[in-house]
Scaffold this motif. Sequence first.
Motif, PDB file in Angstrom:
ATOM      1  N   ASP A 328       0.741  -1.098  -0.073  1.00  0.00           N
ATOM      2  CA  ASP A 328      -0.100   0.090   0.123  1.00  0.00           C
ATOM      3  C   ASP A 328       0.921   1.320  -0.201  1.00  0.00           C
ATOM      4  O   ASP A 328       0.448   2.319  -0.803  1.00  0.00           O
ATOM      5  CB  ASP A 328      -0.965   0.123   1.310  1.00  0.00           C
ATOM      6  CG  ASP A 328      -2.072  -0.937   1.038  1.00  0.00           C
ATOM      7  OD1 ASP A 328      -2.566  -1.185  -0.131  1.00  0.00           O
ATOM      8  OD2 ASP A 328      -2.201  -1.637   2.220  1.00  0.00           O
ATOM      9  N   TYR A 401      -3.654   5.738   0.333  1.00  0.00           N
ATOM     10  CA  TYR A 401      -2.815   4.721   0.193  1.00  0.00           C
ATOM     11  C   TYR A 401      -1.509   4.580   1.055  1.00  0.00           C
ATOM     12  O   TYR A 401      -1.209   3.786   1.882  1.00  0.00           O
ATOM     13  CB  TYR A 401      -2.082   4.416  -1.207  1.00  0.00           C
ATOM     14  CG  TYR A 401      -3.296   3.656  -2.041  1.00  0.00           C
ATOM     15  CD1 TYR A 401      -3.583   2.354  -1.926  1.00  0.00           C
ATOM     16  CD2 TYR A 401      -4.195   4.398  -3.233  1.00  0.00           C
ATOM     17  CE1 TYR A 401      -4.644   1.543  -2.648  1.00  0.00           C
ATOM     18  CE2 TYR A 401      -4.962   3.902  -3.561  1.00  0.00           C
ATOM     19  CZ  TYR A 401      -5.155   2.401  -3.522  1.00  0.00           C
ATOM     20  OH  TYR A 401      -6.155   1.764  -4.332  1.00  0.00           O
ATOM     21  N   GLY A 405      -1.057   2.088   4.158  1.00  0.00           N
ATOM     22  CA  GLY A 405       0.618   1.442   4.280  1.00  0.00           C
ATOM     23  C   GLY A 405       0.943   1.911   5.595  1.00  0.00           C
ATOM     24  O   GLY A 405       1.419   1.085   6.244  1.00  0.00           O
TER      25      GLY A 405
ATOM     26  N   SER G 191      -8.255  -0.195   7.269  1.00  0.00           N
ATOM     27  CA  SER G 191      -7.341  -1.235   7.436  1.00  0.00           C
ATOM     28  C   SER G 191      -7.852  -2.384   8.495  1.00  0.00           C
ATOM     29  O   SER G 191      -7.320  -3.492   8.400  1.00  0.00           O
ATOM     30  CB  SER G 191      -6.161  -0.659   7.727  1.00  0.00           C
ATOM     31  OG  SER G 191      -5.994   0.047   8.918  1.00  0.00           O
TER      32      SER G 191
END
Lengths: 496, 277, 95, 191, 81, 110, 495, 132
Positions: A328, A401, A405, G191
Amino acid sequence: MNEQYPALLVVVPLLSALVVSIAGWVNKRLCFPVAVAALGMAAWSAVGLLLRVLDEGVIVYKLGGWSPPMGIAYYIDYLNGLVLPVVSIVALLNLIANKKGIEQQFPDKIGPFYTLYLLMVTGLLGIVVTGDAFNLYVLLEIAALTGYGLLAMGEERAPLATLNYLYMGTIGACFYLLGVGYLYIVTGSLNMVDIARLLPPLYQSNTVLAAFIICMVGVWLKMAFFPLHAWLPNAYTYANSAASSLIAPLVTKVMVYVMIRLMLTIFTTEFVFTTLALSDAVVWLAVIAIVMGAVLALAERNLKKMLTYIVVAEVGYMVGGAWLGNRDGMTGAILHIVNDALMTLCVFMVVGNIVYKVKGYAFEDLKGLFRKMPFTMGALVVGAMSIIGVPPTCGFFSKWYLIVGAISSGHYCFMAALIFSSLVSVVLFFRVFEICFYEPFSNHHGHDNHPGGMDEAPVSMVVPLLVVAVILILVGLYTGDIVNHVIQFAIPEAMV
Amino acid sequence: MKIIGLIIVVVTGALLIYAAADFPAWSDPASPASTYLSPHFIEKTMEETSVPNIVTAVLADYRGFDTMFETTVIFSAGVVCFFLLRISRREEEEPETRYYRHVLTGVTIQLKEGYKIPPSDDFERIDAAWTPPDLIIKTGCRILIPFVQLFALYVIAHGHHSPGGGFQGGVILGASIILLAISHDLRTAVRRMSEKLMAILCAVGVFIYAGTGALCLLLKLNFLDYSALAEVLHVDPITARSHGILIVEIGVGIAVMATMIWIYNNVSSAGRYRQGL
Amino acid sequence: MDSIFLYSSLYLAFLMVLSLIRALIGPTVLDRMIGVNAIGSKSVVLLILIGFLYHRVDMFVDIALAYAMLNFIAVLAASRYFQKRKGLYDEALYR
Amino acid sequence: MDKQEEKGLGHEHNTSKVENSDQGPGRRKSFGLYVVTFFIMFGVWVVLSGKFDPFHLSLGVISCAIVAYLSADLLRPTVRGLLILLVRWVPYLLWLMKEIFKANLHVTYLVFHPRMMDLIDPKIVKFRSKLEGDLALVTFADSITLTPGTITVNVSPDGDFKVHAIDKASGEPLPGEMEARIAKAFGESDG
Amino acid sequence: MIWPIDLAILTLVVVAAIGALMVKDLLGASVLFGAYSFMMCLLWSIMGAVDVAFTEASVGAGVSTVFFVAAVFRTSRRTRD
Amino acid sequence: MDIMNIIVCVLLFSGLFFLTGGAVGILRFPDFYSRLHPAGKLDTLGSLLAMTAFALFNLHHFSMGALLTSLKILLIVVFIFLASPTATHGIVDAGVRAGLAPWTKGEKRR
Amino acid sequence: MNMETIISIKPLLAILVSLLVVPILVLSGKRPNVREACTFLAAGVKFLIILSMVPVILNGTQIVYTIAEVIPGVAIKLRVDAFGMLFALVSSSLWIVTSAYSIGYMRGLKEHSQTRYFCFFALALSATIGVAFSANLLTLYLFYEMLSFATYPLVTHHQDHEARSSGRKYLLYIVGTSIGFVLPAMLISYSLAGTLDFSSQGFLAGTGSKPLIGLLCFMFLFGFAKAAIMPFHSWLPAAMVAPTPVSALLHAVAVVKVGVFCVARVLTGVFGTDLLFSLNLNVPIIYIASFTIMAGSLIALSQDNLKRLLAFSTIAQLSYIVLGIALLSPKGMTGGMLHIAMHAFGKITLFFCAGAIFVATGKKNISEMIGIGRRMPVTIAAFFIGSLSIIGMPPCGGFISKWYLVLGTLEAHQMPILFVLLTSSLLNAAYFMPFVYKAFFCRPEDSMFENKVQEAPAFCVVPLVITATISVILLFYPQPFLRLARMMVQSITGV
Amino acid sequence: MTDLISTVIAKYNYWIYITLMMIGLYAMIAKNNLVKKIVGMNIFQTAIILFYVSIGVKKGATIPILEHGHGPDAHHVVHAVDYINPLPHVLMLTAIVVGVATLGVALALAIRIYNNYNTLEEDEILAQIREK
């Protein structure tokens, strides 16, 4: 001709630069059309290449007909296939937009200016497309030298700032060269893919480690990563607007591309993230870069300089993202190359328009601009939204992103830095908007008491700007496609 | 600043020394650099390009693309110097006083308030800081320069067989004109090689190089694949490569010569072209 | 013969050290120029010697020739400086 | 044959007493000038090149033509000048060699003499030369520079010399024998 | 075979480099830089890199020193370090 | 060691001797003008002798190419002979124009 | 529970209508009539589009439309469900009314930059509908931010010092919290769960640790600062420097309601009732909301500026909605959702009245309005009705929602909250009624106005009459809203 | 000890290139005069060239120009061990050219700076900027 796109991409701007150079001495009016045609051709080739890559996968083009380890080869894969169109389109749009500005600023030196401009684009495209480590150095120097020339023609302080840039840029390029030399001494090869093939048994060698660090430091110098950023703000601020709006979007981004290329292709992720234990440190540096960039931008009372510090912070985004060590983060970094190029172009073009009309870019010069130049300021709003990271502009998605990440690799500090920088960007840009919007104060509301009505920059400057603004949103909306069809394949499978 | 510099230098130096510990020994014939790519170049160059000077062959053919950009670097340096320094006629303040010198008698005339002498054979315009060129230097250089130029052309032409080539020859050729400017006067040199000519030659030189590459491209082979020139030159592909190398070396020579002169003119006169070093 | 050439060239290197000392200690720029010029003339000889050591003297002659031609351009340029700058401003000529 | 060409290398002073006549825009450039330059250059080329295949010779022809075009008016050679060069200069050069050798021994002696500072006594000598041509003057000046303990400091186009001599003995013989020999070499002694 | 010369010249090169940087006069610095260039040229030829040596000879002697002098001529010789 | 080599060695060593003189001279002489004497003269002659030695040595294995190479070496000598006085003169001229007074007897060395 | 879904472009059209009208508005800059006609047209079309979807929704079907798949698993996606429909219906219908009112107000005061005003108004409405129809958190965030930035020029419309500082405050709170809290919370949720689509039982269930979920919950709660939950409330009074129609629509309906709508959406669609219950997260929310209610009402008591008073009243009333949702009982949630509609109609009436008074007399403070009822009887009558609705007394719609809320507290066994509700109603009455009393029943000599009926322009008066009327009607005919709310609650809780 | 000395001698080129590079780097960072920095920059660049050329050196080999390169025996067998690695030379030709180009540009910039501020000392220039 389809087969020859990789060569055309670089050669057409080069040849046209030479033609323009001669035309500058013969008939100045020829310069602009030739330059635009060349960049249009380059953009066409770039897009064609991207489409071919999407169809066929990696393209190898052998220059001089020599096969890769012997001769120089171009490798076009998903990564540079994505960056190439961005570079060429940014250059094209900026050229069209700055025609008037160039004629205004350098009435006698139009030919040299376009020549340098085209050579710069040649260099940048070459850097992106090449598959040879040393060839990259040469192209780096072309881009750098022409960049010095373009940047130095500006205000009184420009030459000094540029000379500092020259020192730093030379150190950076030389470090890169030295790193390549280290790789050469242990592998005997200069071809990126070939080096990557030969390196794995040598991962434990001091030389390879040093080569990597030296290359990285060199590239960081060139991209103005935080502790090495000192040259950037002055160099970009005092330059003329046509040059700064070419160089600010592209140079740092292309250097980030080079960094990612080094990390992914030459040294491979296994070495970078497994053998080395540097990624935490680099991410922390990136955090500091972002925070410092944001804070230093806050201290500026000058639109262009403020933007240059934002560029510094954005470099932190990309480096940090690339070093997070997961898919990511890397996706975010690559996506941000595209997005940041476009949004930096947008805001610097706005500055160009403002300079064209107002002859200044300090905050005091911006008063009442919303009324005076509504389209320009509209584009500034879009650009600012993108830098802040407001959906659906593209800046949001790369930030997305990057943060995802950061979360999945546990670098919450990096996430915090990104959020902080977004918040600071809000403050920065709304401070500008306030000035453009409120001043001069209308003390009693009711009537239009602003001096003068609309005084927009010429159509030829506004239209490309608006096109960029629209592209910002479109790229944002098509992020999914870009990621799914291109970036996903640009990152090696090994990276999770 | 000095302390920061020292720290940086020490850190970098330590890193480099650390790295150098793992290098193959100096002048080791078995080092990877000597065994991986270079044997191919050394053993195959003659077969593939028929050029005995391997450096020239690699420079202009195997890695001809690098060299094209190397020439472009020089070209862009010339353009940058011009772009930065040249003061165009519009910006230049016309001096109040003009100086002329009668060629035959050497009498210097001073004209104030913008009077001019129309261009003629008898008078030449000189600069305020004009110094009479020294007789010995002038005569010595006058005789040397043609030989220097010949040597430069020899170096370009014999790049295949002995060290040298386009770049070195171009530099020497440029140096000969610079020598002219130093020993006589910048005006003399500029009269011989006008600014416009230099600017155009720069571009033409690089154009010869890139154009050769593009010609190969038009002849349906890859960029800079000189064997495509075999069709045009009516020779076999290997000789075509050799000739292609010569052509691009000539281009490099022209570009480098013109650029060196151009840079010198701009630097030494700070863009005014009136008086040089 | 090779060893004679080798020791000759080492001796030349030693002579270059002497010239370099003059170039370093000055005291005027012109003294430095003398020193550098002397280094240059020794370099030409040294280049040919290296050519003999490599047994390829025909390749090194060109370099030496170029050297002999160009070495004096730099000296001329530097001396030209004083021809033009005479009395234009009083920068310290001496350290 | 052109008047200019007849003069030979040493005879330019009539028209070009004033230096840099080569700069004069109106200077006539005769075709013969180029031809002579071309052949001189080609001679040098053959020495330089050492390759006698047609390809390299044709390159040589082109190069020499370029040099002739660029710099013929700098070299200003003439056929007669070349002949003089061969016939009269060779003896002079040999003599000069001898002088140079002597000069060098002298200077070397000075250099290695432990009490060098006492031996030398630099002074500037001024004199006027009878020589007239540019080349003759320059040859004289260069010869002075190369020979015993003297260096030419300045030469005016009219022949005023300023010479720096390292000690008394070196400066005294000037202009002396050398001037006469140069005058002879350039054919000025009788003119 | 010829490594002793290599060592000698290498040492000279360092001396010349330091000298070029220490001289408190820009003209002197450019002249010494020229000397540095000569040394480098010798070094290349000692290492057998004739083409590089040729380039360095023509560039170092013919061009870059002249550029330096020209630039110093156009600016100033004064320097404090 | 044949006679040729001996001649070569003699020439080379005498050349080196003069070059040594030049190098020592520019160190020992008291002022700029007097330093030019060894620099201008001794180096020239030293180079001349050394070059002659090289030219002769090169003719050892006689061939057309070797002859031409020797000629080239002699060409270098010619160039040195043309260039060296010119360069020396250039330096002297610069010294005069810069206003450097020549050293006279009794002064300190500088 | 599975619902039928149909794919239709209608929701997108509903958003785009007002977006597309912006260029037309810009181009018609010099012709006010065209501009306003366009605004009306857009408002009408938008309302009709939304109305046309109502039957579908009432059938228990959802309408879905995906605009772009921007991130794997997350698309910019629209989905119309009952709750969103309810909200969209309220805001789009009120846009028509407000447009009319704007014309009267802006023309009446001869405001500057009217084109800009209408443009951003239209933009803001697009964003509001977008929020209502968002199918996932990303889309919600997108339109939320769009609304924030579109409102900024409206808030700072006057371009003076006061507007400037208010604008700063507005941005600081709204954008600061949304970027500082919502964005990270959203990314962490992503996430954790890998998706952002709202689902009836929430998508976070069973993913994170308890402290993390709790943290996320509060980040969302405070992140949507438009809901003006204390301590992130003070932008709202500051934003009252905007022209009154802006205050009216945006700060009584669109903006603030977007805030609570978002909170409600997140609580139900992201966390889900079960998760909230199981972690006992709803209790702190309830207490925060209660505190806001009490504090807001108390501060409102001390205000003299009518619009500021209304602002603090709004702060208090918004927390009713949050409270209702947080009770997590079916009745309470129904009440909360209904309160969106009821409060909207009531409060907009009040703002219209304040604006009308300003247009007609130029007065802003309550202390300067003694006896105004004689001069502007219709306006003040409408004000009275509106205030009744806010207080929660019959014959106004507010009564129904408050009734449900009270039932909800009982259902959730939160007796202290019952007390809070009752007290705050009393406080509401305490700050509204004196004004109404003074306006009508002061002694003639105290009256500050001539005893002559002189209302604001018709464009001002008619809208406020309409909204007041609707407020009353809603008591008797709350069916559409009630049904929508019930459907939504049913889909969430299954009851 | 002898080990150390032999290491030092065996890689003398590498140590010297590091020394030169550090000299140049130090000059670029610490020197105050702009032209001095340019000199430092050139030394820095040549240090790297030295490194590359040192890579190419091969014991017992001759310069990379083929002997008997032409004529009848042009195609006799060439052994790679007999010739020095030509590739670093090629690369360094390019690097030298880049160095000259950079030098030209840097000097042009220095002249422009001098025209603006009438000095080449960085601190004096900065003081002038601060005054404005």
